[in-house]
Design an enzyme around this catalytic site. Sequence first.
Site, PDB file in Angstrom:
ATOM      1  N   PHE A 182      66.574  16.092  42.378  1.00  0.00           N
ATOM      2  CA  PHE A 182      66.610  16.484  43.790  1.00  0.00           C
ATOM      3  C   PHE A 182      64.798  16.418  43.688  1.00  0.00           C
ATOM      4  O   PHE A 182      64.151  17.113  42.868  1.00  0.00           O
ATOM      5  CB  PHE A 182      67.069  17.864  43.875  1.00  0.00           C
ATOM      6  CG  PHE A 182      66.918  18.098  45.406  1.00  0.00           C
ATOM      7  CD1 PHE A 182      67.920  17.518  46.225  1.00  0.00           C
ATOM      8  CD2 PHE A 182      66.085  19.243  45.897  1.00  0.00           C
ATOM      9  CE1 PHE A 182      67.892  17.767  47.717  1.00  0.00           C
ATOM     10  CE2 PHE A 182      66.031  19.530  47.273  1.00  0.00           C
ATOM     11  CZ  PHE A 182      67.075  18.663  48.150  1.00  0.00           C
ATOM     12  N   ASP A 226      68.872  22.436  36.189  1.00  0.00           N
ATOM     13  CA  ASP A 226      69.126  22.842  37.687  1.00  0.00           C
ATOM     14  C   ASP A 226      70.588  22.780  38.004  1.00  0.00           C
ATOM     15  O   ASP A 226      71.250  21.621  37.872  1.00  0.00           O
ATOM     16  CB  ASP A 226      68.201  21.844  38.740  1.00  0.00           C
ATOM     17  CG  ASP A 226      68.288  22.507  39.988  1.00  0.00           C
ATOM     18  OD1 ASP A 226      69.391  23.170  40.774  1.00  0.00           O
ATOM     19  OD2 ASP A 226      67.235  22.052  40.668  1.00  0.00           O
ATOM     20  N   TYR A 281      73.010  29.216  48.102  1.00  0.00           N
ATOM     21  CA  TYR A 281      73.918  28.936  49.379  1.00  0.00           C
ATOM     22  C   TYR A 281      74.819  27.831  49.414  1.00  0.00           C
ATOM     23  O   TYR A 281      75.315  27.386  50.323  1.00  0.00           O
ATOM     24  CB  TYR A 281      72.840  28.863  50.400  1.00  0.00           C
ATOM     25  CG  TYR A 281      71.796  27.839  50.121  1.00  0.00           C
ATOM     26  CD1 TYR A 281      71.979  26.409  50.260  1.00  0.00           C
ATOM     27  CD2 TYR A 281      70.402  28.321  49.635  1.00  0.00           C
ATOM     28  CE1 TYR A 281      70.921  25.420  50.067  1.00  0.00           C
ATOM     29  CE2 TYR A 281      69.557  27.267  49.432  1.00  0.00           C
ATOM     30  CZ  TYR A 281      69.592  25.984  49.357  1.00  0.00           C
ATOM     31  OH  TYR A 281      68.626  25.028  49.168  1.00  0.00           O
ATOM     32  N   LYS A 282      75.102  26.989  48.178  1.00  0.00           N
ATOM     33  CA  LYS A 282      75.862  26.034  48.234  1.00  0.00           C
ATOM     34  C   LYS A 282      77.244  26.488  47.781  1.00  0.00           C
ATOM     35  O   LYS A 282      77.958  27.245  48.433  1.00  0.00           O
ATOM     36  CB  LYS A 282      75.319  25.103  47.091  1.00  0.00           C
ATOM     37  CG  LYS A 282      74.001  24.413  47.538  1.00  0.00           C
ATOM     38  CD  LYS A 282      73.294  23.349  46.809  1.00  0.00           C
ATOM     39  CE  LYS A 282      72.136  23.042  47.621  1.00  0.00           C
ATOM     40  NZ  LYS A 282      71.262  22.273  46.780  1.00  0.00           N
ATOM     41  N   ARG A 323      78.314  11.795  52.113  1.00  0.00           N
ATOM     42  CA  ARG A 323      78.608  12.450  50.799  1.00  0.00           C
ATOM     43  C   ARG A 323      79.446  13.533  51.302  1.00  0.00           C
ATOM     44  O   ARG A 323      79.741  14.052  52.223  1.00  0.00           O
ATOM     45  CB  ARG A 323      77.156  13.361  50.320  1.00  0.00           C
ATOM     46  CG  ARG A 323      77.077  14.034  49.221  1.00  0.00           C
ATOM     47  CD  ARG A 323      75.700  14.582  48.994  1.00  0.00           C
ATOM     48  NE  ARG A 323      75.370  15.620  49.838  1.00  0.00           N
ATOM     49  CZ  ARG A 323      74.603  16.605  49.575  1.00  0.00           C
ATOM     50  NH1 ARG A 323      73.849  16.455  48.251  1.00  0.00           N
ATOM     51  NH2 ARG A 323      74.091  17.536  50.302  1.00  0.00           N
TER      52      ARG A 323
HETATM   53  C1  LIG Z   1      69.793  22.134  47.051  1.00  0.00           C
HETATM   54  C2  LIG Z   1      68.816  21.993  45.929  1.00  0.00           C
HETATM   55  C3  LIG Z   1      67.608  22.662  45.810  1.00  0.00           C
HETATM   56  C4  LIG Z   1      67.031  23.395  46.918  1.00  0.00           C
HETATM   57  O1  LIG Z   1      65.965  24.163  46.603  1.00  0.00           O
HETATM   58  P1  LIG Z   1      65.492  25.183  47.725  1.00  0.00           P
HETATM   59  O2  LIG Z   1      64.395  25.733  46.977  1.00  0.00           O
HETATM   60  O3  LIG Z   1      66.706  26.007  47.734  1.00  0.00           O
HETATM   61  O4  LIG Z   1      65.301  24.575  49.038  1.00  0.00           O
HETATM   62  C5  LIG Z   1      66.878  22.354  44.449  1.00  0.00           C
HETATM   63  N1  LIG Z   1      67.304  21.581  43.824  1.00  0.00           N
HETATM   64  C6  LIG Z   1      68.405  21.044  43.799  1.00  0.00           C
HETATM   65  C7  LIG Z   1      69.033  20.120  42.618  1.00  0.00           C
HETATM   66  C8  LIG Z   1      69.109  21.048  44.957  1.00  0.00           C
HETATM   67  O5  LIG Z   1      70.141  20.404  44.953  1.00  0.00           O
END
Ligand SMILES: *Cc1c(COP(=O)(O)O)cnc(C)c1O
Length: 411
Positions: free
Chosen positions: A127, A198, A223-224, A370
């Site tokens: 990401f 991650d 939050y996911k 998705r």
């Molecule tokens: C959603 C996501 C994030 C989000 O990071 P935030 O700091 O919460 O905005 C980070 N890494 C991955 C792999 C994600 O899918």
Amino acid sequence: MLTRTGVDIDTLDRDDPLKARRELFSIPRGVIYLDGNSLGVLPRAVPERLAEAVRIEWGESLIRAWNAHGWIDLPQRVGDRIARIVGAAPGTVTASDSTSVNVFKVLAAALALRPERKVILSDNGNFPTDLYMAQGLRDLLGRGHELKIVDPEAVEDAIDESVAVVMLTQVDYKTGRLHDMAGLTAKAHAAGALTIWDLAHSAGALPVELDAAGADFAVGCGYKYLNGGPGAPAFLYVAARHHDTVTPPLTGWMGHEAPFAFDLDFRADTGIGRMRVGTPPILSLIALEAALAAFDGVDMQVLRAKSISLSELFREEVERRCPDLVLASPRDPQVRGSQVSFRFEHGYALMQALIARGVIGDFRAPDIVRFGFTPLYLSHADVIAACDIIEEIVATRAWDRPEFHKRAKVT
Ligand SMILES: *Cc1c(COP(=O)(O)O)cnc(C)c1O
């Protein structure tokens, strides 16, 4: 109900060991929610718990609530709940900050454990925020670190003795491709490197075994799949063997051994506590804690089996009914997380048309639609109902209307 290929949907849903969990969630009427991988739905327990926390804990107890209602221990309590979901021992996970900030913290801590090495190895399926944080840290340190970004399939061969840290997202946010955490961690350790995982698209979606895999550090989102609400606190894991040697890069008072001694010098807390920074967002932690109760008693292997059943049904039906959509996820569910993605030239407009009909997924540039599958609140009947709408919209080109082409800020 039988699908055209003879799958008995009613039997699958009747025999679903997780079917009663749906009642724990508040799903709007007319919505089939296939975006729990981006923002989980509202657990029914949360509004009442939050209202009580605001009215009684904040409103009446005021400052006394830090002790009386255990606010001070919330990051650890929530961390321990998440630990069970990601295969980590109690005391090795803390809820804190955002995933991006936690990436910074664990990457800095990991690099400090390998001072003689200069390479941070990641892949182009990571990401972007993880890569951005690494770039910022590299520049801030100014010690000649290199962020090496390779194809996901090339990570294993790129691990060598120059690598300080292998930093990967286990489940690719776009395609759902699942990395072999145990295998890559073993390979990294054999080369003397450390690992950061991650778990943004893994935690709450599939069984994760951080301790058993020998992972060094991990981060993830609240939050996911964990349903903690928009901007919920993230989490961070440090393997117990590193607790005494890991140096926190952000040395805030909440990571101090004795915050209320008000010493002038920083002294790191023992254990995972040293990775905390400042005053935690109590209301958000309370919401996340209430949300996590939906996982109590859930066997993550059972959850995984249902996730595969849902996502395979969806993949087969969409591939059969909509040949214009090209599968962007691995076909083998064993190497896929809990999402299925397709490429479609007009993916953005298609997703807007689907959302207008109540099938909520999301779009990732340039052309990926998705769909996430959350086993705690989706049924096989939901999957078929979603496929019926997707098929109709693709067949009739109902997506090709000006309002569906207009790009919003958040996709
Ligand atoms: C959603 C996501 C994030 C989000 O990071 P935030 O700091 O919460 O905005 C980070 N890494 C991955 C792999 C994600 O899918």
